[in-house]
Motif scaffolding. Structure first.
Motif, PDB file in Angstrom:
ATOM      1  N   UNK A 198       0.846  -1.197   0.000  1.00  0.00           N
ATOM      2  CA  UNK A 198       0.000   0.000   0.000  1.00  0.00           C
ATOM      3  C   UNK A 198       0.885   1.252   0.000  1.00  0.00           C
ATOM      4  N   UNK A 199       0.332   2.411  -0.452  1.00  0.00           N
ATOM      5  CA  UNK A 199       1.150   3.623  -0.598  1.00  0.00           C
ATOM      6  C   UNK A 199       1.889   4.052   0.669  1.00  0.00           C
ATOM      7  N   UNK A 200       1.268   3.835   1.843  1.00  0.00           N
ATOM      8  CA  UNK A 200       1.916   4.305   3.084  1.00  0.00           C
ATOM      9  C   UNK A 200       2.846   3.264   3.707  1.00  0.00           C
ATOM     10  N   UNK A 201       2.875   2.064   3.161  1.00  0.00           N
ATOM     11  CA  UNK A 201       3.725   1.030   3.754  1.00  0.00           C
ATOM     12  C   UNK A 201       5.202   1.411   3.673  1.00  0.00           C
ATOM     13  N   UNK A 202       5.948   1.180   4.765  1.00  0.00           N
ATOM     14  CA  UNK A 202       7.403   1.309   4.651  1.00  0.00           C
ATOM     15  C   UNK A 202       7.926   0.193   3.740  1.00  0.00           C
ATOM     16  N   UNK A 203       8.808   0.541   2.832  1.00  0.00           N
ATOM     17  CA  UNK A 203       9.294  -0.417   1.832  1.00  0.00           C
ATOM     18  C   UNK A 203      10.817  -0.433   1.818  1.00  0.00           C
ATOM     19  N   UNK A 204      11.363  -1.635   1.786  1.00  0.00           N
ATOM     20  CA  UNK A 204      12.804  -1.794   1.558  1.00  0.00           C
ATOM     21  C   UNK A 204      12.944  -2.475   0.209  1.00  0.00           C
ATOM     22  N   UNK A 205      13.769  -1.936  -0.649  1.00  0.00           N
ATOM     23  CA  UNK A 205      14.026  -2.635  -1.910  1.00  0.00           C
ATOM     24  C   UNK A 205      15.440  -3.188  -1.878  1.00  0.00           C
ATOM     25  N   UNK A 206      15.502  -4.521  -1.962  1.00  0.00           N
ATOM     26  CA  UNK A 206      16.783  -5.228  -1.920  1.00  0.00           C
ATOM     27  C   UNK A 206      17.068  -5.735  -3.328  1.00  0.00           C
ATOM     28  N   UNK A 207      18.242  -5.451  -3.800  1.00  0.00           N
ATOM     29  CA  UNK A 207      18.620  -5.902  -5.146  1.00  0.00           C
ATOM     30  C   UNK A 207      20.096  -6.241  -5.134  1.00  0.00           C
ATOM     31  N   UNK A 208      20.415  -7.441  -5.575  1.00  0.00           N
ATOM     32  CA  UNK A 208      21.791  -7.919  -5.597  1.00  0.00           C
ATOM     33  C   UNK A 208      22.499  -7.709  -4.254  1.00  0.00           C
ATOM     34  N   UNK A 209      21.758  -8.017  -3.183  1.00  0.00           N
ATOM     35  CA  UNK A 209      22.354  -7.993  -1.853  1.00  0.00           C
ATOM     36  C   UNK A 209      22.483  -6.632  -1.197  1.00  0.00           C
ATOM     37  N   UNK A 210      21.995  -5.597  -1.896  1.00  0.00           N
ATOM     38  CA  UNK A 210      22.092  -4.252  -1.319  1.00  0.00           C
ATOM     39  C   UNK A 210      20.719  -3.598  -1.201  1.00  0.00           C
ATOM     40  N   UNK A 211      20.579  -2.719  -0.194  1.00  0.00           N
ATOM     41  CA  UNK A 211      19.341  -1.952  -0.052  1.00  0.00           C
ATOM     42  C   UNK A 211      19.405  -0.747  -1.000  1.00  0.00           C
ATOM     43  N   UNK A 212      18.432  -0.667  -1.894  1.00  0.00           N
ATOM     44  CA  UNK A 212      18.412   0.426  -2.865  1.00  0.00           C
ATOM     45  C   UNK A 212      17.366   1.479  -2.541  1.00  0.00           C
ATOM     46  N   UNK A 213      16.407   1.144  -1.683  1.00  0.00           N
ATOM     47  CA  UNK A 213      15.413   2.140  -1.270  1.00  0.00           C
ATOM     48  C   UNK A 213      14.907   1.753   0.106  1.00  0.00           C
ATOM     49  N   UNK A 214      14.648   2.766   0.932  1.00  0.00           N
ATOM     50  CA  UNK A 214      14.165   2.563   2.296  1.00  0.00           C
ATOM     51  C   UNK A 214      13.293   3.762   2.651  1.00  0.00           C
ATOM     52  N   UNK A 215      12.010   3.672   2.303  1.00  0.00           N
ATOM     53  CA  UNK A 215      11.076   4.783   2.509  1.00  0.00           C
ATOM     54  C   UNK A 215       9.668   4.238   2.278  1.00  0.00           C
ATOM     55  N   UNK A 216       8.645   5.125   2.399  1.00  0.00           N
ATOM     56  CA  UNK A 216       7.296   4.629   2.096  1.00  0.00           C
ATOM     57  C   UNK A 216       7.186   4.450   0.587  1.00  0.00           C
ATOM     58  N   UNK A 217       6.208   3.625   0.171  1.00  0.00           N
ATOM     59  CA  UNK A 217       6.029   3.363  -1.252  1.00  0.00           C
ATOM     60  C   UNK A 217       5.863   4.683  -2.009  1.00  0.00           C
ATOM     61  N   UNK A 218       5.052   5.613  -1.461  1.00  0.00           N
ATOM     62  CA  UNK A 218       4.832   6.867  -2.197  1.00  0.00           C
ATOM     63  C   UNK A 218       6.101   7.714  -2.257  1.00  0.00           C
ATOM     64  N   UNK A 219       6.851   7.716  -1.177  1.00  0.00           N
ATOM     65  CA  UNK A 219       8.102   8.494  -1.194  1.00  0.00           C
ATOM     66  C   UNK A 219       9.076   7.945  -2.240  1.00  0.00           C
ATOM     67  N   UNK A 220       9.100   6.632  -2.374  1.00  0.00           N
ATOM     68  CA  UNK A 220      10.001   6.024  -3.369  1.00  0.00           C
ATOM     69  C   UNK A 220       9.578   6.444  -4.779  1.00  0.00           C
ATOM     70  N   UNK A 221       8.253   6.442  -5.014  1.00  0.00           N
ATOM     71  CA  UNK A 221       7.748   6.879  -6.330  1.00  0.00           C
ATOM     72  C   UNK A 221       8.153   8.319  -6.602  1.00  0.00           C
ATOM     73  N   UNK A 222       7.956   9.177  -5.609  1.00  0.00           N
ATOM     74  CA  UNK A 222       8.300  10.593  -5.775  1.00  0.00           C
ATOM     75  C   UNK A 222       9.784  10.750  -6.060  1.00  0.00           C
TER      76      UNK A 222
END
Ligand code: ADP
Ligand code: MG
Length: 246
Positions: A198-222
């Protein structure tokens, strides 16, 4: 309850699976962990549950390294691994009883709590049925009920809804969100299904063993200047262009 990962790295022999991963889970919320296959999600779960020993970095629960509090950790965490760990030949209740016994719960408590949890999952009429007789969605619900049996404050779910139909996925997702609200449960929800977030969920994006994003879904989109999390995810995980040698 707080859970904090600091500078965590892990390798399988020469293969680096996690590299300097750091994050804090937001307490009482569904924290989504998004990553393609091979990103390192299951490795992270194995470290969080002490299935693997930490090689480098730290995992802190309520400010204390997990290695120093194995019993507190066992109480605090409920976990559903990517691969099912139910005994197919035992009944739903027997699977839960076994888990309850490992956590030192009395048979009476287990029965009472199992009944309540399975009722919420719409499975209270299946207590005596063998796991083998249940479909995939119902097996997952039993696993989630089992993970919640000892009333953990942190629930770790590794791709718990992958392979289920949309209705089963939505119902499990909703149930877990209800628990966050009603019990202040902190959840780490690994998935590669972006529609579960959901848009307000805190999201971590892990790719190739590294964290590439750590924010809410909407903040990442912005931050990425894109309308949907799927677009941001595609941007982050796109194969790097190989520069032609000239
Ligand atoms: P995910 O759960 O995100 O798909 P994994 O944590 O399973 O990712 O895997 C991360 C990386 O580590 C991948 O490159 C995978 O091939 C490798 N890996 C996972 N488990 C093992 C293992 N037991 N031995 C060697 N390499 C492994
Ligand atoms: Mg995995």
């Amino acid at each position: 309850m707080s859970i904090e990962v600091r500078d965590l790295s892990f390798r399988y022999g020469p293969r680096q699976a996690l590299e300097s991963v750091s994050f804090n889970l937001v307490a009482g919320q569904l924290n989504a962990l998004l990553g393609p296959n091979g990103a390192g999600k299951s490795t992270l779960y194995a470290l969080l549950t002490q299935l693997y020993a930490v090689q480098s970095g730290e995992i802190l629960i309520a400010g204390e390294p997990i290695s120093r509090q194995p019993r507190a950790l066992k109480r605090a965490l409920g976990v559903v691994f990517q691969q099912s760990t139910l005994d197919l030949d035992l009944s739903v209740l027997q699977n839960l009883e076994y888990h309850g016994a490992l956590h030192g719960l009395s048979a009476r408590d287990v029965r009472h709590r199992a009944q309540e949890l399975l009722e919420r999952m719409g499975l209270d009429d299946r207590l005596s049925d063998s796991i083998r007789s249940l479909n995939g969605g119902h097996r997952r619900r039993v696993e989630i009920a089992r993970a919640l049996l000892h009333q953990p404050s942190i629930l770790l779910l590794d791709e718990a809804t992958v392979g289920l139909d949309t209705a089963a996925r939505q119902s499990i997702n909703q149930h877990v969100r209800d628990l966050c609200r009603s019990r202040d449960l902190t959840v780490l929800w690994a998935t590669h299904l972006i529609e579960e977030i959901a848009p307000h969920d805190p999201v971590l994006i892990l790719h190739q063993g590294r964290i590439h994003a750590d924010a809410s879904a909407e903040e990442i989109c912005t931050a990425h200047g894109v309308p949907t999390l799927a677009d941001a995810f595609a941007q982050i995980t796109a194969p790097q262009e190989v520069k032609a040698c000239s």
